[in-house]
Scaffold this active site. Structure first.
Site, PDB file in Angstrom:
ATOM      1  N   HIS A   1      40.393  36.734  44.703  1.00  0.00           N
ATOM      2  CA  HIS A   1      40.700  37.961  43.944  1.00  0.00           C
ATOM      3  C   HIS A   1      41.867  37.753  42.979  1.00  0.00           C
ATOM      4  CE1 HIS A   1      40.955  42.632  44.299  1.00  0.00           C
ATOM      5  NE2 HIS A   1      41.426  42.234  43.126  1.00  0.00           N
TER       6      HIS A   1
ATOM      7  N   ARG B   1      43.156  37.521  32.259  1.00  0.00           N
ATOM      8  CA  ARG B   1      42.822  38.581  31.287  1.00  0.00           C
ATOM      9  C   ARG B   1      41.955  38.130  30.118  1.00  0.00           C
ATOM     10  NH1 ARG B   1      43.792  42.710  34.685  1.00  0.00           N
ATOM     11  NH2 ARG B   1      45.986  42.960  35.222  1.00  0.00           N
TER      12      ARG B   1
ATOM     13  N   ASN C   1      37.339  42.871  35.262  1.00  0.00           N
ATOM     14  CA  ASN C   1      37.894  43.976  34.453  1.00  0.00           C
ATOM     15  C   ASN C   1      38.711  43.450  33.265  1.00  0.00           C
ATOM     16  OD1 ASN C   1      39.982  43.085  36.134  1.00  0.00           O
ATOM     17  ND2 ASN C   1      40.952  45.093  36.262  1.00  0.00           N
TER      18      ASN C   1
ATOM     19  N   ASP D   1      36.246  46.021  40.339  1.00  0.00           N
ATOM     20  CA  ASP D   1      37.629  46.133  40.810  1.00  0.00           C
ATOM     21  C   ASP D   1      38.603  46.621  39.742  1.00  0.00           C
ATOM     22  OD1 ASP D   1      39.534  45.535  43.114  1.00  0.00           O
ATOM     23  OD2 ASP D   1      40.497  44.554  41.417  1.00  0.00           O
TER      24      ASP D   1
ATOM     25  N   HIS E   1      36.494  48.416  44.988  1.00  0.00           N
ATOM     26  CA  HIS E   1      37.887  48.875  44.977  1.00  0.00           C
ATOM     27  C   HIS E   1      37.910  50.251  45.636  1.00  0.00           C
ATOM     28  CE1 HIS E   1      41.916  49.280  42.850  1.00  0.00           C
ATOM     29  NE2 HIS E   1      41.705  50.471  43.377  1.00  0.00           N
TER      30      HIS E   1
ATOM     31  N   HIS F   1      41.776  44.052  49.070  1.00  0.00           N
ATOM     32  CA  HIS F   1      43.159  44.571  49.220  1.00  0.00           C
ATOM     33  C   HIS F   1      43.308  45.773  50.163  1.00  0.00           C
ATOM     34  CE1 HIS F   1      41.550  46.979  45.931  1.00  0.00           C
ATOM     35  NE2 HIS F   1      41.905  46.162  44.979  1.00  0.00           N
TER      36      HIS F   1
ATOM     37  N   ASP G   1      45.267  39.312  44.454  1.00  0.00           N
ATOM     38  CA  ASP G   1      45.128  40.387  43.460  1.00  0.00           C
ATOM     39  C   ASP G   1      46.101  40.145  42.293  1.00  0.00           C
ATOM     40  OD1 ASP G   1      44.247  42.648  42.192  1.00  0.00           O
ATOM     41  OD2 ASP G   1      45.129  44.080  43.594  1.00  0.00           O
TER      42      ASP G   1
END
Ligand code: DOR
Length: 428
Positions: A67, A71, A101, A158, A185, A238, A311
């Site tokens: 996870h 970007r 994402n 997520d 999520h 998470h 994360d």
């Protein structure tokens, strides 16, 4: 970060070898030939190989993080695949799974191929996770099968929950036969509203709007019900609250084949830490109470939670310096992960082998990756660490393009000394 190409024959000797697959620990050597494992054993003669003396250090499988948020595409000012790979190497990670994402999201076969091709030459294996829904809008399912064919290893929206239970049902139904995990999520937005931190006495004292723990556990419970109904493979990301742990523990006890992860920050910090109003503590789901933290640690120890996942969520200084309500959620986490987790879990009484399981074999089992990295012929992916070194995490230890972490200034235990991956030796 510059690694050195591995010599044709490379012998790591005198290491405290931890083999998480065989469950063995012994002083010994690892022989690497042309970038691949030739032999792992108690006595291996050098026979002309270049020798690295790992005396006093643990030698184990390269870590795997299921996870991270790199970007690319869209916000390369925060992180690129290349800088994300550097942060991973600094944390001892040789494989990571990148969340979709991005801007635009990874919601098509083409976008998955983009990541696979762009990451192909990097020294860390970056596996893309495909979006569940088109544009992460939570309505229309993406082309799951075609994305899997291009190399997606799981599906997730997520950052955003799948609020529509019908959509969640269908993705579990379709992804199940593909053998792919679905990662939702879990935060019910109708309960989260504009919440900024965990809802409790500290949110009241600080005057920040709260996010109740049930905003997570209600959705975790829904997802477990849907996994049970569909036979789909749910992976809960998470996990932040004691209530969610209870649901997951119950589901596993009932024989449901699901997995779960926890972040280093949910194991390390509590909502009290937000008294500084440092936006680096602002994450989704939020950091919760000391009781939640204790329950999360126990859940790692008893296997209710399978693995540690960072994360890793880079954001710019400008965004994070905004007033608390406006700052985005997320902190970077790759570089500090092992030192933070080993510190708190060793204090709880877990041993090093158990903790290393949560960084190596267990995340690979979640994703169905090859987990026996010591078998002959496997590409060398190793992490060399000093479990006893106590050190203060500082900005200079960051290799990510972003700097948003509340771990700066924290005392950690256990430090990565070298990572071998992609045919290179990275000394740290
Ligand atoms: O804190 C978070 N930040 N949680 C998430 O789930 C998403 C992530 C991000 O992408 O910034």
């Amino acid at each position: 970060m510059k690694g050195k190409a591995l010599p044709k024959q490379f012998l790591i000797k005198n290491g405290d070898i931890i083999d998480p697959v065989k469950g063995e620990r012994f002083i010994g050597s690892v022989l690497i030939n042309s970038g691949r494992i030739e032999k792992v054993g108690k006595r291996i003669s050098a026979n002309g190989a270049t020798v690295y003396d790992a005396g006093g250090k643990v030698v184990t499988h390269g870590f795997c993080d299921v996870h991270v948020h790199f970007r690319e595409p869209g916000r390369e000012d925060k992180e690129t695949l290349a800088t994300g790979a550097e942060a991973a190497i600094a944390g001892g990670f040789t494989q990571v799974c990148a969340m979709p994402n991005t801007e635009p999201p990874l919601d098509s076969p083409e976008s998955i191929r983009f990541i696979v091709e762009k990451a192909a030459d990097l020294p860390v294996k970056i596996h893309p996770i495909g979006a569940i829904s088109v544009g992460q809008q939570g309505k229309e399912l993406t082309e799951l099968g075609a994305m899997a064919q291009e190399g997606a290893v799981a599906f997730s929206d997520d950052g955003i929950p799948v609020m529509d239970s019908g959509v969640m049902r269908r993705v579990l139904e379709y992804a199940g036969p593909l053998g792919m995990p679905v990662i939702n999520h879990a935060e019910d937005l109708t309960l989260k509203l504009d919440g900024q931190m965990h809802e409790g006495s500290w949110s009241t004292r600080l005057g920040l709007s709260g996010i109740p723990d049930v905003s997570e556990s209600i959705m975790v419970n829904r997802d477990l019900e849907l996994a049970s109904m569909t036979g789909g493979r749910l992976h809960v990301p998470h996990v932040s609250s004691a209530k969610s742990v209870e649901w997951i523990r119950g589901a596993k006890a009932g024989g449901l084949d699901i997995t779960a992860e926890v972040t280093p920050h949910h194991l390390f910090f509590t909502d009290e830490d937000l008294h500084s109003f440092d936006t680096n503590y602002k994450v989704a789901p939020p950091i919760r109470t000391e009781n939640d933290r204790q329950v999360l640690m126990t859940a790692v120890k008893d296997g209710t939670i399978d693995c540690i996942a960072t994360d890793h969520a880079p954001h710019t200084v400008e965004e994070k310096e905004a007033p608390f309500d406006w700052a985005p959620c997320g902190m970077i986490g790759l570089e500090s992960a092992f030192g933070a987790v080993w510190k708190v879990l060793s204090e709880l009484g877990m041993n090093l082998e158990e903790v290393i399981h949560c960084f190596t074999i267990n995340p690979r089992l979640v994703m169905d990756f090859e987990e026996d990295l010591f078998s002959a012929g496997t590409e060398a992916e190793l992490t060399i660490l000093d479990p006893d070194e106590e050190w203060i995490f500082a900005k200079e230890h960051i290799h990510s393009k972003s700097r948003n972490t509340p771990f700066s200034g924290e005392s950690l235990k256990g430090r990565i000394k070298a990572t071998i991956t992609g045919g290179k030796f990275f000394k740290l």
